[in-house]
Design an enzyme around this catalytic site. Structure first.
Site, short mmCIF file in Angstrom:
data_model
loop_
_atom_site.label_atom_id
_atom_site.label_comp_id
_atom_site.label_asym_id
_atom_site.label_seq_id
_atom_site.Cartn_x
_atom_site.Cartn_y
_atom_site.Cartn_z
N SER A 102 0.88 -1.17 0.00
CA SER A 102 0.00 0.00 0.00
C SER A 102 0.92 1.22 0.00
O SER A 102 1.43 1.61 1.04
CB SER A 102 -0.89 0.01 1.24
OG SER A 102 -1.61 -1.20 1.34
N LYS A 177 -6.62 2.19 -3.05
CA LYS A 177 -6.32 1.49 -1.80
C LYS A 177 -6.29 2.46 -0.61
O LYS A 177 -6.85 2.18 0.45
CB LYS A 177 -4.98 0.76 -1.93
CG LYS A 177 -4.43 0.18 -0.64
CD LYS A 177 -5.31 -0.92 -0.08
CE LYS A 177 -4.78 -1.39 1.27
NZ LYS A 177 -5.70 -2.32 1.93
N LYS A 246 -0.08 4.84 8.38
CA LYS A 246 0.58 5.22 7.12
C LYS A 246 -0.43 5.37 5.98
O LYS A 246 -0.40 6.33 5.22
CB LYS A 246 1.62 4.14 6.80
CG LYS A 246 2.32 4.22 5.47
CD LYS A 246 1.84 3.23 4.42
CE LYS A 246 1.73 1.79 4.80
NZ LYS A 246 1.30 0.88 3.74
#
Ligand code: NAD
Length: 302
Positions: A102, A177, A246
């Site tokens: 990701s 995503k 993150k």
């Protein structure tokens, strides 16, 4: 573009291990590499694959390289910095990097240009579904890239995914995503807050979950995380707090980079960053709820 026979897999972690195993089961040769060589070796022994410690050898042997690493930074390092940049320097002309981490979509577009300058291709193909769906090969995969490269890597992705979505040009997979995980992170934070408020008022948290799960407030967080991981005290999703923090930051930063005011994104980013800084990024992400509750009810911690 030649068809892919040998796949290098970099990042034999919580997700990478079962994903690489499914590529091997799908009939491809798999060569594993990890910063921690013990992980790559254990994977190779368990699945009849090869493990390698030399990136130059990996580059020479593979038609495609899958990266399943924490962030885009490690992906760049593996390609261009580690072992003197041996991987990118030794990959076959026209070989394809499939970045399933990701990562940040803007960085992905830059990476695509840097690889193209070396006659290498990039497809971004991040996943959703967690460790359980990585094991059973039913991940949702969000694919970005040029049509020829995407067509070439589909057979590899099909080993790992139940649903393959071609969502656009390079970087669109990573954009999709981070937006998905922004929604997941927001709904978990909201569900955890509802539990804290409800419990303080006198509601049973189990009842809160039962009601919400057949009502309009339900979400993946309420259905799959609140009882199973938070209320049970299990905290065992296999998805680290640092990784979700993150992802939400990538989503909030993306909005800023393209000039969109996204206040929910900013707030959610800050909530998760606060939990990560307090608890540590290696903790299961569902533990963030404990930190937020402690902050909300300071007297409960004494
Ligand atoms: P993890 O920390 O379990 O695994 C990462 C692996 O990469 C480790 O084995 C580590 O040793 C290795 N590594 C780190 N830097 C490296 C480098 N420079 N070169 C080679 N190997 C290196 O992480 P994970 O949970 O498997 O997540 C991987 C990616 O997938 C992340 O981007 C994460 O956000 C994403 N993701 C995770 C989940 C989940 O449920 N865990 C779900 C969907 C997506």
């Amino acid at each position: 573009m030649t068809s892919i026979k040998t796949v290098g897999f970099i990042g034999i972690g919580n997700m990478g291990e079962p994903m690489a195993a499914n590529i091997k089961r799908g009939g491809f040769e798999v060569i594993a590499f990890d910063l921690d060589p013990v992980r790559a070796k254990a994977f190779a022994e368990a699945h009849g694959a090869r493990a390698i410690t030399e990136l130059a050898e990996l580059g020479k042997a593979c038609d495609a390289i899958v990266t399943m690493l924490p962030t885009g930074k490690e992906v760049r390092e593996a390609l261009f910095t580690m072992q003197g940049g041996a991987l990118a320097a030794n990959m076959k002309p026209g070989a394809i990097v499939i970045d399933m981490s990701s990562a940040d979509p803007v960085g992905t577009r830059t990476l695509g240009k840097d690889l193209a300058a070396r006659n290498l291709k990039l497809v971004d193909a991040p996943v959703s579904g967690g460790v359980t769906r990585a094991r059973d090969g039913s991940l949702a995969i969000m694919i970005g890239g040029d049509a020829a490269s995407v067509a070439a890597v589909r057979p590899v992705l099909a080993c790992m995914g139940g649903k393959l979505f071609e969502v656009g040009t390079l970087g669109c997979g990573h954009a999709m995503k981070c937006l998905n995980n922004f929604l997941a992170a927001t709904s978990f934070a909201a569900a955890a807050e509802a539990v804290t408020v409800g419990r303080k008022f006198g509601l049973d948290p189990e009842v809160i979950a039962d009601v919400v799960n057949v009502s309009t407030g339900r979400s993946f967080a309420s259905e799959m995380l609140i009882k199973q991981h938070l209320l049970s005290g299990t905290f065992g999703t296999g998805f680290a707090l640092g990784l979700l923090a993150k992802d939400v930051k990538i989503a909030a930063d993306l909005a800023e980079q393209i000039g969109i005011d996204a206040p929910v994104g900013r707030l959610t980013r800050d909530l998760w960053a606060d939990a990560r800084d307090a608890l540590g990024g290696d903790q299961d992400h569902t533990r963030a709820a404990l930190h937020w509750e402690k902050r909300a009810l300071p007297s409960a911690a004494e």
